[in-house]
Design a protein around this motif. Structure first.
Motif, PDB file in Angstrom:
ATOM      1  N   THR A   1       7.243  11.287  -4.333  1.00 60.21           N
ATOM      2  CA  THR A   1       7.789  10.161  -3.788  1.00 60.21           C
ATOM      3  C   THR A   1       6.784   9.389  -3.423  1.00 60.21           C
ATOM      4  O   THR A   1       5.639   9.734  -3.116  1.00 60.21           O
ATOM      5  CB  THR A   1       8.784  10.359  -2.715  1.00 60.21           C
ATOM      6  N   MET A   2       7.101   8.159  -3.323  1.00 57.17           N
ATOM      7  CA  MET A   2       6.171   6.995  -2.892  1.00 57.17           C
ATOM      8  C   MET A   2       6.626   6.397  -1.420  1.00 57.17           C
ATOM      9  O   MET A   2       7.642   6.367  -1.434  1.00 57.17           O
ATOM     10  CB  MET A   2       5.931   5.907  -3.828  1.00 57.17           C
ATOM     11  N   ARG A   3       5.706   6.459  -0.697  1.00 59.86           N
ATOM     12  CA  ARG A   3       5.891   5.635   0.681  1.00 59.86           C
ATOM     13  C   ARG A   3       5.104   4.596   1.065  1.00 59.86           C
ATOM     14  O   ARG A   3       3.756   4.820   0.766  1.00 59.86           O
ATOM     15  CB  ARG A   3       5.820   6.736   1.984  1.00 59.86           C
TER      16      ARG A   3
ATOM     17  N   HIS B   1      -2.994   7.770  -3.287  1.00 59.57           N
ATOM     18  CA  HIS B   1      -2.697   6.452  -2.469  1.00 59.57           C
ATOM     19  C   HIS B   1      -3.018   5.374  -3.953  1.00 59.57           C
ATOM     20  O   HIS B   1      -3.818   5.607  -4.653  1.00 59.57           O
ATOM     21  CB  HIS B   1      -3.675   6.153  -1.426  1.00 59.57           C
ATOM     22  N   HIS B   2      -2.043   4.290  -3.737  1.00 60.97           N
ATOM     23  CA  HIS B   2      -2.447   3.246  -4.626  1.00 60.97           C
ATOM     24  C   HIS B   2      -1.852   1.770  -4.056  1.00 60.97           C
ATOM     25  O   HIS B   2      -1.072   1.890  -3.209  1.00 60.97           O
ATOM     26  CB  HIS B   2      -1.418   3.704  -5.936  1.00 60.97           C
ATOM     27  N   LEU B   3      -2.049   1.066  -4.705  1.00 62.45           N
ATOM     28  CA  LEU B   3      -1.506  -0.347  -4.426  1.00 62.45           C
ATOM     29  C   LEU B   3      -0.199  -0.551  -5.621  1.00 62.45           C
ATOM     30  O   LEU B   3      -0.363  -0.117  -6.738  1.00 62.45           O
ATOM     31  CB  LEU B   3      -2.494  -1.641  -4.944  1.00 62.45           C
ATOM     32  N   MET B   4       0.638  -0.814  -5.054  1.00 55.28           N
ATOM     33  CA  MET B   4       1.909  -1.379  -6.001  1.00 55.28           C
ATOM     34  C   MET B   4       2.237  -2.946  -5.811  1.00 55.28           C
ATOM     35  O   MET B   4       2.658  -3.381  -4.875  1.00 55.28           O
ATOM     36  CB  MET B   4       3.037  -0.343  -5.291  1.00 55.28           C
ATOM     37  N   ILE B   5       1.828  -3.358  -6.992  1.00 54.54           N
ATOM     38  CA  ILE B   5       2.229  -5.027  -7.013  1.00 54.54           C
ATOM     39  C   ILE B   5       3.563  -5.051  -7.329  1.00 54.54           C
ATOM     40  O   ILE B   5       4.133  -4.491  -8.513  1.00 54.54           O
ATOM     41  CB  ILE B   5       1.325  -5.484  -8.201  1.00 54.54           C
TER      42      ILE B   5
ATOM     43  N   LEU C   1       0.911  -1.083   0.130  1.00 55.59           N
ATOM     44  CA  LEU C   1      -0.012  -0.236   0.187  1.00 55.59           C
ATOM     45  C   LEU C   1       1.050   1.325  -0.255  1.00 55.59           C
ATOM     46  O   LEU C   1       1.740   1.372   0.853  1.00 55.59           O
ATOM     47  CB  LEU C   1      -0.981   0.100   1.204  1.00 55.59           C
ATOM     48  N   HIS C   2       0.598   1.931  -0.947  1.00 59.66           N
ATOM     49  CA  HIS C   2       1.635   3.291  -1.099  1.00 59.66           C
ATOM     50  C   HIS C   2       0.757   4.585  -1.238  1.00 59.66           C
ATOM     51  O   HIS C   2      -0.592   4.751  -1.563  1.00 59.66           O
ATOM     52  CB  HIS C   2       2.317   3.194  -2.557  1.00 59.66           C
ATOM     53  N   LYS C   3       1.508   5.507  -0.661  1.00 64.72           N
ATOM     54  CA  LYS C   3       0.942   6.887  -0.611  1.00 64.72           C
ATOM     55  C   LYS C   3       1.954   7.751  -1.100  1.00 64.72           C
ATOM     56  O   LYS C   3       3.400   7.589  -1.263  1.00 64.72           O
ATOM     57  CB  LYS C   3       1.192   7.291   0.951  1.00 64.72           C
TER      58      LYS C   3
HETATM   59 CU    CU Z   1       3.803   2.981  -5.268  1.00 61.13          CU
END
Ligand code: CU
Length: 170
Positions: free
Chosen positions: A91-93, A114-118, A80-82
């Motif tokens: 930047t993604m956290r 926010h997003h999911l990162m597979i 789970l990314h922000k």
């Molecule tokens: Cu991400």
């Protein structure tokens, strides 16, 4: 050089619009007091190591909930990314404690938010495919949600009627 880039982007946008003209219906999945709509993953180039996933979660109940984790059959793990902007750089956290879904609120996972990162993607994702991802919520429990693969630059599921989104547009 800049003009060339703009031309490229414009071309890509036109392509995406025509590609999604075919009728996609966004599935709506209910679990307890939660509903999940407009779930999609962006298509990937061959050998891309990661893919982004997006959806809208609404909590119709009176109890706060939290998306704890997601599992996908197409990668090693799903984070789970922000997305945040620091010094003009995006930047993604990771969200180690999951994503809060407060009572009565709608939370949108969308590009630039926010997003999911597979991670560790094990196949190329092609527009038109659908993959079942399993979402685990703190209170509502586990639910399987079909994610449609949309264009590389898709910004939202065309079957999603919702216009009110909370994540910042950048
Ligand atoms: Cu991400």
């Amino acid at each position: 050089m800049k003009l060339f880039l703009i031309a490229l982007l414009t071309g890509a946008t036109t392509f995406a619009t025509s590609a999604i003209a075919e009728d996609h219906t966004a599935a709506e999945v209910q679990i307890e007091e939660l509903s999940v709509t407009g779930a999609f993953i962006r298509a990937t180039l061959p050998h891309a190591p990661v893919a982004g996933g997006y959806m809208t979660i609404t909590n119709h109940g009176t109890t706060d909930d939290r998306l704890l984790s997601v599992t996908a059959p197409i990668g090693d793990r799903t984070d789970l990314h922000k997305m945040t902007v620091e010094n003009d750089v995006m930047t993604m956290r990771a969200l180690p404690d999951g994503l809060p879904v407060p009572a009565g609120e709608t939370v949108s996972l969308q590009p630039a938010g926010h997003h999911l990162m597979i991670m560790g993607l094990n196949t190329q994702l092609v527009e038109g495919q659908t993959y079942d991802l399993t979402l685990k919520f703190e209170n509502a429990g586990e639910v399987t949600v079909p994610f449609d693969v949309l264009a590389l630059n898709a910004r939202k599921h065309p079957g999603l009627q919702e216009t009110d989104t909370h994540a910042p547009e950048k």
